[in-house]
Scaffold this active site. Sequence first.
Site, PDB file in Angstrom:
ATOM      1  N   HIS A  82      -7.073   5.617  -6.001  1.00 59.85           N
ATOM      2  CA  HIS A  82      -7.602   5.142  -4.710  1.00 59.85           C
ATOM      3  C   HIS A  82      -7.185   3.712  -4.370  1.00 59.85           C
ATOM      4  O   HIS A  82      -7.522   3.202  -3.309  1.00 59.85           O
ATOM      5  CB  HIS A  82      -9.126   5.255  -4.685  1.00 59.85           C
ATOM      6  CG  HIS A  82      -9.858   4.043  -5.215  1.00 59.85           C
ATOM      7  ND1 HIS A  82      -9.618   3.491  -6.454  1.00 59.85           N
ATOM      8  CD2 HIS A  82     -10.834   3.283  -4.661  1.00 59.85           C
ATOM      9  CE1 HIS A  82     -10.397   2.458  -6.647  1.00 59.85           C
ATOM     10  NE2 HIS A  82     -11.148   2.296  -5.585  1.00 59.85           N
ATOM     11  N   SER A 140       0.870  -1.166   0.000  1.00 59.44           N
ATOM     12  CA  SER A 140       0.000   0.000   0.000  1.00 59.44           C
ATOM     13  C   SER A 140       0.914   1.225   0.000  1.00 59.44           C
ATOM     14  O   SER A 140       2.089   1.121   0.361  1.00 59.44           O
ATOM     15  CB  SER A 140      -0.888   0.021   1.247  1.00 59.44           C
ATOM     16  OG  SER A 140      -1.775  -1.072   1.232  1.00 59.44           O
TER      17      SER A 140
END
Lengths: 135, 483
Positions: B406, B387
């Site tokens: 996103h 991430s």
Amino acid sequence: MEPTGFEEHRHTADWALRVWAPDMAGLLEQAARGMYLLMGVERRDEPRAERELEISAPDPESLLVSFLSELLFILEQEYLVFDSFDIEAGTSHVSARLGGAPCSAIAKEIKAVTYHKLNVQETSQGLEVTIVFDV
Amino acid sequence: MVALKDFRKISDYEWEIPTSFRHDMRVPVRLFATRDLLEASLDDLSIEQAVNAATLPGLVGHVIVMPDMHQGYGFPIGGVAATALPDGVISPGAIGYDINCGVRLLGSSIELEAAEPFLSDLATALDHYCPSGVGSHGGYPVTDAELDQVCRQGAAWGMKRGLATEQDLRRTEEGGALSGADPAAVSARAKARGRPQLGTLGAGNHFIEVDVVEQVFDAGAAQVMGLQEGMLTLQIHCGSRGFGHQICSDYVAQFQEAVRRYGIKLPDRELVCAPMDSPEGKAYIAAMRAAANYAFLNRQILAHGARQAFEAVLAGKVRNWHLHQIYDIAHNMGKEETHTVDGRQMRVCVHRKGATRAFGPGAPGLPEEYRSTGQPVLVPGSMGTASWVLVGTEGSMERSFGSSCHGAGRVLSRSQAKKEIRGDELRRTLEKRGIHVRAGSLPGLAEEAPQAYKDVDEVIKTVTGAGIARKVARLRPVAVIKG
């Protein structure tokens, strides 16, 4: 091809279900059965329960969305899943007497029934539609 | 069908479909993608959906598509569209059913090495303190009157109840509460679904993940956020649960009639919309904001649960088990903002669906500490992959309505994923790589397998190469909780 049925279609992010039947009542029933299957809904044998639904909508697509949304709401609120469908349906109204029992498991959640490319089409066999569910 | 020849290349990371492509487009479509990502996106309907979105009345600038784009329903996931106030339209389908689905990131000074022996217990405790799964109950149920307060107060509702700190709220988009929310615009059915589900994670692609900071790229910004290499962080990804889903469903159904009333022609019924200054538009905006506030509080309560889990497992075992808020940001939302379009400042409603607000340095509404760094942009990968923490830039303000990507973006359909991947095997593979997994549903786990997603690093290369975000840190998962 069987006169009524459903099958899952490829969709990147969500679920798409193609449904076909001779008439609107059959289309609603197959769509409901297909939706439960996609969700991995398992049903107990009893206690049996019945619900009556009266839904009006401006067109067949809205009727389909409202009907399936109603079943999802009943499933979420009452954990009730139907396997018996006695449906009378036109293009803008449905009267349904549904029989079912409590669900014992749900594998996957549907957030909503969408209108994406939703189009109830007449075919030589009856009616056909592809429904996209947001998951 | 859209083909590669239909795109005009602007740079290695930016492409355009002009309005001449289809007669009903009101603005061009601008895509942020490498050539590889662009070609991959032609395999599904995401580009066609972006072209359809470009027909919405009142659009300004471009319809923007992020590199993590994929096919959604009506509006593509990864899409951004701005409509001019006061009479441009608002489209519930261009925001999505999961209103204010978003990500919260918490930081810590817990070293991975010190926590490693307890990670399995920590995953179990997170699973216990943060209820998840289909229709999950058992979080923080509220009464009707309390739900009305939640609609207006958002995450601030948790302050008096010991669920939130002042820093949590300050480091949440809009302070965790949008003004103008009205519970009277919300149906009884939405409230019935919302009351028992507050403080629950749900299922699908929602998750809680413990990560370790693997690499810091911007030491200054990382220090401001409290991110240090080798330390644990926690991500929470979820939204407004059945409350938001029902609000969107209600208004998509109502707007089927509204588009006829306002004479709006659209290529897809899922794009239905209404002018923002119409009674229908105003009602949806008030209800959407109520759902957004519910979602801010939902993630706040889950963060409180996560803190309890960390305390239960790590107190006395590590020096400091506290989790501090880094940021909480929406990626499905409609926001009134001021942007410069064709050299002119104007008020617009920015629809972001699977796109994160990414305000640059000095932008209004950022907390004092992030004014010079830019707003933290949180980009979760897929389970088992990295991430990213980014920040917004001047470039995002100029070229993407202050928005960025996103996530990784799906590439494999759910039906394919189910055929190709077994949930139990996937769990074993992840565990072997040192990632502790707690999953409510193994078929659900399989659908969310890392193979079903694009390479998140390629997505990050695009947004940073295009200059609409800047790298701060890369995170690696060590525990995943999925509903």
